[in-house]
Write a protein that holds these residues in place. Structure first.
Motif, PDB file in Angstrom:
ATOM      1  N   GLU A   1       0.693  -1.638  -0.224  1.00  0.00           N
ATOM      2  CA  GLU A   1      -0.187  -0.187   0.061  1.00  0.00           C
ATOM      3  C   GLU A   1       0.802   1.053  -0.083  1.00  0.00           C
TER       4      GLU A   1
ATOM      5  N   ASP B   1      -1.945   2.674  -5.017  1.00  0.00           N
ATOM      6  CA  ASP B   1      -2.830   2.518  -5.002  1.00  0.00           C
ATOM      7  C   ASP B   1      -3.434   1.504  -4.874  1.00  0.00           C
ATOM      8  N   ALA B   2      -4.508   0.926  -4.069  1.00  0.00           N
ATOM      9  CA  ALA B   2      -5.786  -0.189  -4.597  1.00  0.00           C
ATOM     10  C   ALA B   2      -4.765  -0.852  -5.514  1.00  0.00           C
TER      11      ALA B   2
ATOM     12  N   THR C   1      -4.759  -4.388  -4.476  1.00  0.00           N
ATOM     13  CA  THR C   1      -5.647  -5.391  -4.693  1.00  0.00           C
ATOM     14  C   THR C   1      -6.395  -5.050  -5.455  1.00  0.00           C
ATOM     15  N   SER C   2      -6.266  -4.112  -6.272  1.00  0.00           N
ATOM     16  CA  SER C   2      -7.582  -4.280  -7.488  1.00  0.00           C
ATOM     17  C   SER C   2      -6.300  -4.188  -8.717  1.00  0.00           C
TER      18      SER C   2
ATOM     19  N   ASP D   1      -5.938  -2.716 -12.566  1.00  0.00           N
ATOM     20  CA  ASP D   1      -5.566  -1.629 -13.194  1.00  0.00           C
ATOM     21  C   ASP D   1      -4.616  -1.119 -14.783  1.00  0.00           C
TER      22      ASP D   1
ATOM     23  N   ARG E   1      -3.302   2.850 -14.047  1.00  0.00           N
ATOM     24  CA  ARG E   1      -2.618   2.918 -12.790  1.00  0.00           C
ATOM     25  C   ARG E   1      -1.126   3.322 -13.341  1.00  0.00           C
TER      26      ARG E   1
END
Length: 408
Positions: free
Chosen positions: A329, A333-334, A336-337, A339, A342
């Motif tokens: 973390e 950012d985020a 575990t998603s 993207d 990013r």
């Protein structure tokens, strides 16, 4: 207070290997927050879980040389590239790298991957549904490496069987309190695979000694050796096992993981299908999101050292969790998603320092080409939501099954 108790929060002892295999993310998330360097009795070593500390240790090969986990040592035997250092490591890298350099890969990768990928797709593209891992991702992955190595006469199913059995052995890491393997029978599959590998490859080595060719194993035998000499089987086999496990599974897992990530973001899936130039970025994010090699690299402290606020004595073993580092973390950012959009931040999917994976470019190219062919043939592919995505593994991680469907 002893070092082990100081570095081992009580809740760690309650974690089972089965829980780690099913989903290591909650465990590692808590480690990053509460104990970024922690002794895990179930493994008999420390786990390092944050990106910052993994980077710090992976780059310091002088004070943190590579070793191998107990289960890895039992699986591969001595002489594997994973736990070599100094001149021995440079010699082994010199043995395996020429076929894997980008300039070399670019000369053969299309011919190696595309025809087989197209053949596999032709077998099921009229069916309207498939477990894409079993039908495509794993077969393309193992076939590419098998043919590169010189194992074109080994069936795709047998190559898949070998890497699954070696994986079962390598991840049979549960230790007892007195430092013994908790499940010694867990190494039987790997031993069976190694016996079959030796029986099949030994005659080929006899041939390659007298008749060198373009295949990787033939190169391993001859390159850099004095006239009339070849490398011994004691060098070839441990490193062949490493390739048949790590190098075979990584592209297949990365393919399945990237697809699973894109299925979680249908708009991004549509963009990638419409614009194949985005595939490389999609794959990089997939391998960050769920690293194919989640926890495998082990280092040993050459002196007493303090890491992450924990003082470790000389000789301490630490396992660098690259999958956890990629989900840190403090770096993403985020995390575990999945993207596609990013910000691009270097990740540790392929390790770091002098022991970074030699096959980084090769593996990425296999995945890219396989997905190019998949999206070209089945542009309306979607996840079959009647089935869960079955991710598995804490050492090596990827979807065991990924059911997809499309209109024919």
């Amino acid at each position: 207070m002893t070092l082990t108790s100081a570095a081992t929060p009580s809740w760690i002892t309650d974690i089972t290997m089965a829980e780690l295999e099913a989903d290591p993310r909650p465990f590692y998330e808590r480690l990053r927050r509460e104990a970024p360097v922690a002794f895990v009795p179930q493994l008999g070593l420390h786990i390092v879980s944050t990106r910052e500390l993994c980077l710090e240790i992976s780059k310091d090969s002088e004070n943190w040389p590579a070793v191998i986990s107990p289960a890895g040592g039992r699986t591969f035997g001595s002489g594997a590239i994973l736990n070599s250092n100094g001149p021995e490591h440079r010699e082994l890298r010199g043995m395996v790298e020429p076929h894997l350099q980008p300039s070399a890969v670019d000369t053969y990768i299309d011919d190696l991957v595309r025809p087989f990928a197209r053949s596999r797709l032709a077998d099921f593209e009229d069916n309207g549904a498939a477990d894409i891992v079993a039908e495509y991702c794993e077969p393309v992955s193992v076939r590419a490496l098998g043919d590169l190595l010189g194992l074109g006469d080994v069936s795709t199913d047998k190559l898949r069987e070998w890497f699954h059995k070696l994986s079962d052995s390598f991840t049979n890491a549960d230790m007892t309190a007195d430092g013994e393997f908790a499940n010694p029978d867990g190494f039987i599959p790997g031993d069976e695979a190694k016996a079959e590998i030796i029986a099949h490859v030994d005659p080929k080595i006899d041939h390659w000694i007298e008749h060198p060719d373009h295949t990787a194993i033939s190169h391993w035998l001859h390159d850099g050796m004095p006239e009339g000499q070849t490398r011994s089987r004691e060098v070839i086999y441990p490193n062949l096992y490493v390739f048949l496990l790590g190098a075979m599974q990584e592209p297949g897992h990365a393919m399945g993981t990237t697809l699973a990530g894109l299925f979680s973001r249908p708009d991004q899936l549509e963009r990638v299908i419409d614009d194949p130039t985005l595939i490389t970025r999609a794959v990089a994010e997939g391998m960050r999101w769920v690293a194919p090699i989640w926890s495998a690299a082990v280092k040993v402290a050459t002196r007493k050292v303090t890491v992450g606020g924990v003082t470790l004595p000389q000789g301490s073993l630490v396992m660098l969790s690259y999958g956890s580092a990629n989900n840190d973390e403090n770096a993403y950012d985020a995390p575990t998603s999945y993207d596609l959009d990013r910000a691009v931040i270097p990740n540790l999917t392929f390790g770091g320092g002098v022991h970074a994976c030699a096959g980084t470019y090769f593996a990425s190219a296999v995945v890219r080409i396989a997905l190019e062919e998949l999206f070209e043939s089945i542009p309306n592919i979607e996840r079959d939501t009647a089935h869960e995505i079955d991710f598995w593994g804490w050492g090596f991680r990827g979807p065991k099954q990924l059911h997809v469907q499309w209109e024919v």
